[in-house]
Design a protein around this motif. Structure first.
Motif, PDB file in Angstrom:
ATOM      1  N   UNK A 119      -2.550  51.506  58.101  1.00 45.95           N
ATOM      2  CA  UNK A 119      -3.891  51.292  58.611  1.00 45.95           C
ATOM      3  C   UNK A 119      -4.560  50.237  57.752  1.00 45.95           C
ATOM      4  N   UNK A 120      -5.490  49.478  58.356  1.00 44.40           N
ATOM      5  CA  UNK A 120      -6.187  48.462  57.589  1.00 44.40           C
ATOM      6  C   UNK A 120      -7.537  48.118  58.185  1.00 44.40           C
ATOM      7  N   UNK A 121      -8.446  47.663  57.320  1.00 45.67           N
ATOM      8  CA  UNK A 121      -9.761  47.162  57.728  1.00 45.67           C
ATOM      9  C   UNK A 121      -9.984  45.835  57.004  1.00 45.67           C
ATOM     10  N   UNK A 122     -10.298  44.789  57.763  1.00 45.61           N
ATOM     11  CA  UNK A 122     -10.553  43.466  57.185  1.00 45.61           C
ATOM     12  C   UNK A 122     -11.887  42.962  57.710  1.00 45.61           C
ATOM     13  N   UNK A 123     -12.784  42.600  56.794  1.00 46.48           N
ATOM     14  CA  UNK A 123     -14.099  42.081  57.167  1.00 46.48           C
ATOM     15  C   UNK A 123     -13.992  40.570  57.330  1.00 46.48           C
ATOM     16  N   UNK A 175      -0.387  39.976  59.786  1.00 52.09           N
ATOM     17  CA  UNK A 175       0.199  41.159  60.404  1.00 52.09           C
ATOM     18  C   UNK A 175       1.346  40.724  61.300  1.00 52.09           C
ATOM     19  N   UNK A 176       2.365  41.564  61.391  1.00 52.52           N
ATOM     20  CA  UNK A 176       3.570  41.195  62.139  1.00 52.52           C
ATOM     21  C   UNK A 176       4.204  42.432  62.750  1.00 52.52           C
ATOM     22  N   UNK A 177       4.921  42.200  63.854  1.00 53.73           N
ATOM     23  CA  UNK A 177       5.661  43.262  64.533  1.00 53.73           C
ATOM     24  C   UNK A 177       7.083  42.787  64.798  1.00 53.73           C
ATOM     25  N   UNK A 178       8.039  43.711  64.738  1.00 52.56           N
ATOM     26  CA  UNK A 178       9.446  43.337  64.895  1.00 52.56           C
ATOM     27  C   UNK A 178       9.737  42.767  66.282  1.00 52.56           C
ATOM     28  N   UNK A 179      10.903  42.182  66.422  1.00 50.63           N
ATOM     29  CA  UNK A 179      11.244  41.363  67.584  1.00 50.63           C
ATOM     30  C   UNK A 179      11.262  42.125  68.894  1.00 50.63           C
ATOM     31  N   UNK A 180      11.735  43.364  68.887  1.00 50.66           N
ATOM     32  CA  UNK A 180      11.858  44.144  70.122  1.00 50.66           C
ATOM     33  C   UNK A 180      10.736  45.153  70.308  1.00 50.66           C
ATOM     34  N   UNK A 181       9.843  45.283  69.322  1.00 46.18           N
ATOM     35  CA  UNK A 181       8.747  46.233  69.452  1.00 46.18           C
ATOM     36  C   UNK A 181       9.151  47.666  69.172  1.00 46.18           C
ATOM     37  N   UNK A 182      10.106  47.855  68.269  1.00 46.98           N
ATOM     38  CA  UNK A 182      10.550  49.211  67.936  1.00 46.98           C
ATOM     39  C   UNK A 182       9.434  49.980  67.239  1.00 46.98           C
ATOM     40  N   UNK A 183       8.711  49.288  66.361  1.00 48.98           N
ATOM     41  CA  UNK A 183       7.591  49.905  65.648  1.00 48.98           C
ATOM     42  C   UNK A 183       6.268  49.399  66.227  1.00 48.98           C
ATOM     43  N   UNK A 184       5.288  50.290  66.371  1.00 54.09           N
ATOM     44  CA  UNK A 184       4.032  49.921  67.025  1.00 54.09           C
ATOM     45  C   UNK A 184       3.018  49.300  66.065  1.00 54.09           C
ATOM     46  N   UNK A 185       2.092  48.520  66.617  1.00 57.30           N
ATOM     47  CA  UNK A 185       0.958  48.009  65.849  1.00 57.30           C
ATOM     48  C   UNK A 185      -0.213  47.783  66.802  1.00 57.30           C
ATOM     49  N   UNK A 186      -1.287  48.533  66.578  1.00 59.74           N
ATOM     50  CA  UNK A 186      -2.514  48.432  67.364  1.00 59.74           C
ATOM     51  C   UNK A 186      -3.590  47.734  66.546  1.00 59.74           C
ATOM     52  N   UNK A 187      -4.465  47.000  67.227  1.00 59.39           N
ATOM     53  CA  UNK A 187      -5.538  46.335  66.493  1.00 59.39           C
ATOM     54  C   UNK A 187      -6.767  46.166  67.388  1.00 59.39           C
ATOM     55  N   UNK A 188      -7.890  45.911  66.739  1.00 56.83           N
ATOM     56  CA  UNK A 188      -9.143  45.659  67.450  1.00 56.83           C
ATOM     57  C   UNK A 188     -10.041  44.819  66.559  1.00 56.83           C
ATOM     58  N   UNK A 189     -10.807  43.934  67.167  1.00 57.24           N
ATOM     59  CA  UNK A 189     -11.844  43.177  66.478  1.00 57.24           C
ATOM     60  C   UNK A 189     -13.182  43.738  66.938  1.00 57.24           C
ATOM     61  N   UNK A 190     -13.889  44.399  66.025  1.00 54.99           N
ATOM     62  CA  UNK A 190     -15.128  45.074  66.372  1.00 54.99           C
ATOM     63  C   UNK A 190     -16.287  44.088  66.440  1.00 54.99           C
ATOM     64  N   UNK A 230     -18.983  44.019  64.889  1.00 52.82           N
ATOM     65  CA  UNK A 230     -19.556  43.681  63.581  1.00 52.82           C
ATOM     66  C   UNK A 230     -18.641  42.801  62.729  1.00 52.82           C
ATOM     67  N   UNK A 231     -17.544  42.309  63.324  1.00 52.69           N
ATOM     68  CA  UNK A 231     -16.648  41.406  62.615  1.00 52.69           C
ATOM     69  C   UNK A 231     -15.527  42.084  61.860  1.00 52.69           C
ATOM     70  N   UNK A 232     -15.431  43.411  61.937  1.00 49.80           N
ATOM     71  CA  UNK A 232     -14.331  44.109  61.276  1.00 49.80           C
ATOM     72  C   UNK A 232     -13.083  44.064  62.149  1.00 49.80           C
ATOM     73  N   UNK A 233     -11.974  43.652  61.550  1.00 52.16           N
ATOM     74  CA  UNK A 233     -10.668  43.714  62.200  1.00 52.16           C
ATOM     75  C   UNK A 233      -9.984  44.962  61.691  1.00 52.16           C
ATOM     76  N   UNK A 234      -9.597  45.848  62.595  1.00 48.75           N
ATOM     77  CA  UNK A 234      -8.934  47.083  62.199  1.00 48.75           C
ATOM     78  C   UNK A 234      -7.559  47.143  62.858  1.00 48.75           C
ATOM     79  N   UNK A 235      -6.579  47.707  62.154  1.00 44.77           N
ATOM     80  CA  UNK A 235      -5.235  47.834  62.710  1.00 44.77           C
ATOM     81  C   UNK A 235      -4.608  49.126  62.223  1.00 44.77           C
TER      82      UNK A 235
END
Length: 644
Positions: free
Chosen positions: A5-9, A137-152, A154-159
């Motif tokens: 999980x991550x939060x980036x301003x 941020x990166x995701x593997x070639x076939x999408x075996x592992x998931x990664x969700x994200x959103x830009x809020x 207020x400018x916060x990027x969360x994943x």
């Protein structure tokens, strides 16, 4: 295997709330019950839940480079990390652990964004470089592992690894996307990069995303695709021999572990092939896990037992009863958005069985997409032969009329159920394939949705997903094209999502050697005629395995993890499904034509039609709504639909 999980301003260097970050991280504790750590500095916060697999004593995350300027949180496995660590050490990088995570920070330092091209494995990670003021941020070639994200707003990027972690952020707006709902009722899942929520996205497989302070937009970039470039002239026997060599090497690369390791064994070709290769590579007997069903029409356990006996595995079998429908609401909480693959139920059970014995399990997922194993491929190629003989100008009116006039015959043998075939032949190749994979076809979705909801779609149709991938496809071979479409949609959106959530719910790591990207690249170069040959799917794989597996495993009819939904909805679940689908939960959304839902229930439960798949799709949507929204409030306050 872990949760990240991550939060980036992106606007400023404000402090990140550790309490909030920890709350988001804890929603994924099932992905990593062994340890949980956080790291924050002005403008960035990273969290990690750990399931210890490699370097159990010293592989904690977040993990740093030598001076602490680069930090990463990582979910997955880098199978070639030892050779990369050696190369990076020779270039002057100093390693403090023996885990694969550390090659990511040093690989970033040495190769920047190109580091992902050097990694062989399944992965999703977020990396912060203070000196470059960059989040990568990166995701593997076939999408075996998931990664969700959103830009809020207020400018916060969360994943995060799962959508539930994003939902835990108080500034995330739970506004559903009308197009995603259209997609769901066509495919039974929501294809990447959409999620059910307008403001959340999935990072596409084989994509990276780089962000810096002040950045106002997100621009994911693709770094890999399936080539489908045919090999030079090779005899069939040469291809078989080379396939076994490459399959054995891929399986071997997936065996690294400091914790107990085993395999799923369904008795089908793909899982049996993986176990056969493991049997020749491991010194100790392979731990194998299967489930059996009380109904012999759905049971493959005898075939799994044959393979287990041949390779002297430590084989464990658990029986799943056919009335195992107590998982319905549990599944909604696992997947965080509507997900209608009913085989998620036995998948959940086999993961629970495996976790009693091992922490890591290899599966055979990916074999059908790689080698054209699905029955629908065979039917599609029949239809393609007919399409090639008549131009669309003749086919569309002729077969369109036949499809309209021919009665619906769900009860009849496949060769008498010609209505769907006629309807498919009236379409072009991509639209025809879409029609064949849709849970609800265009006409049914038109009847299902309310007039106001259809207006909100602004003429959007779910087939646009397939058309978009077809336009970018590296191949126009009819069979290879639909394999490519499935790898971009069904494989990642359904199969891999199902296995990731079901396994992680039990803190089990599942590895998929048939989706090793080097193996996938090579298989894509095998001529399509050797994948589907004389109506035999997986032809070249089966021929290559004849010395390793019995013929009745290789050449029997495909079964899969079937669930008797039609029987349930006329029997044990009769009243429950009526109560759920006709309640205010669905009615007050304004999405549906409730008269049509009641018509489907009546016709299915009377035995006149088989609407089990559409009804299950609706049931899982209703369960998602109850689990995600506070339904004691008026729906008008909770649900908003907009087109992105």
């Amino acid at each position: 295997m872990c949760g990240i999980v991550g939060i980036f301003d992106t606007h400023s260097k404000n402090e990140i709330s550790r309490q909030l970050l920890n709350g988001m991280n804890q929603t994924q504790v099932h992905r990593g019950p062994d340890e949980g750590e956080l790291y924050t500095e002005p403008g960035i916060g990273l969290g990690h839940r750990r399931l210890s697999i490699m370097d159990v004593s010293s592989g904690q995350q977040p993990l740093f480079n030598e001076d602490g300027s680069v930090v990463v949180v990582f979910n997955g496995e880098i199978y070639n990390y030892q050779e990369l660590a050696k190369e990076l050490a020779e270039l002057g990088h100093h390693f403090r652990t023996h885990c694969d995570t550390e090659v990511i920070v040093h690989g970033w330092e040495e190769w920047g964004e190109q580091c992902v091209n050097r990694f062989r494995g399944m992965f999703a990670f977020g990396l912060w470089d203070r000196n470059r003021d960059t989040l990568f941020v990166a995701r593997d070639r076939l999408g075996i592992k998931p990664l969700y994200y959103a830009l809020l707003a207020n400018g916060l990027f969360i994943f995060a690894s799962e959508l539930k972690a994003l939902l835990a952020h108080p500034d995330f707006v739970r506004e559903m996307d009308a197009r995603a709902i259209e997609d769901y009722f066509a495919y039974g899942y929501i294809p990447e990069p959409k999620t059910i929520f307008r403001h959340a996205h999935k990072l596409l497989p084989g994509h990276i995303l780089t962000l810096q302070s002040g950045q106002q937009s997100l621009q994911p970039r693709q770094y890999w695709d399936i080539p489908f470039q045919l090999h030079g002239a090779m005899e069939e026997r040469e291809i078989q021999d080379e396939l076994i060599i490459r399959l054995r090497e891929a399986v071997g690369s997936h065996l690294m572990s400091e914790v107990p390791l085993g395999a799923f064994l369904s008795g089908g070709v793909d899982s049996s092939a993986v176990v056969a290769m493991m049997g020749g590579l491991m010194k100790d007997p392979v731990n194998t896990c299967s489930i059996s069903f009380s109904d012999p029409a759905f049971d493959e356990s005898d075939y799994a037992q044959k393979v287990a006996e041949r390779y002297h595995t430590c084989h464990y079998v658990d029986q799943v009863e056919q009335d195992d429908f107590d998982l319905i609401d549990k599944l909604a909480s696992l997947y965080d958005e509507p997900f209608a693959d009913s085989s998620a139920m036995p998948t959940y059970r086999v993961c629970a069985l495996a976790r009693k014995r091992v922490t890591v399990a290899l599966s055979g997922d990916g074999g059908d997409e790689n080698f054209a194993g699905y029955r629908r491929y065979r039917w599609h190629m029949y239809e393609e032969q007919l399409r090639s003989r008549l131009p669309i100008g003749l086919r569309k009116p002729l077969f369109g009329l036949l499809g309209y006039l021919y009665p619906k015959a769900d009860w009849a043998p496949r060769f008498l159920r010609a209505k769907a075939t006629f309807e498919t032949l009236a379409r072009d190749s991509v639209e025809g394939y879409f029609h064949s994979v849709s849970i609800m076809d265009d006409k049914m979705r038109q009847r299902l949705f309310s007039p106001s909801f259809k207006n909100s779609l602004q003429d959007y149709r779910a087939v646009e997903i397939l058309r978009g991938y077809a336009d970018k496809s590296p191949t126009q071979d009819p069979l290879s094209l639909i394999q490519y479409l499935d790898m971009k949609t069904y494989l990642v959106g359904d199969i891999l999502t199902k296995v990731d959530r079901a396994s992680m719910a039990h803190s089990l790591e599942v590895r998929v050697p048939l989706l090793d990207h080097k193996l996938v690249e090579w298989i894509s170069g095998i001529p399509a005629s050797l994948k589907l040959h004389n109506h035999e799917g997986k032809y070249i794989l089966k021929k290559a395995l004849e010395d390793y597996l019995p013929d009745d495993v290789l050449y029997r009819n495909k079964m899969g993890f079937a669930v008797p939904l039609a029987k349930w909805f006329r029997g044990e679940l009769r009243e429950r499904v009526r109560k759920s689908l006709l309640s205010k939960t669905l009615a007050e959304t304004g999405i549906f034509n409730m008269n049509f839902i009641e018509e489907m229930l009546d016709q299915h439960q009377s035995g006149r039609r088989d609407y089990s798949a559409p009804l299950w799709t609706l049931l899982m949507f209703e369960s998602f709504l109850r689990n995600t929204f506070h339904l004691e409030k008026a729906f008008s306050d909770a649900l908003v639909f907009k087109v992105v």
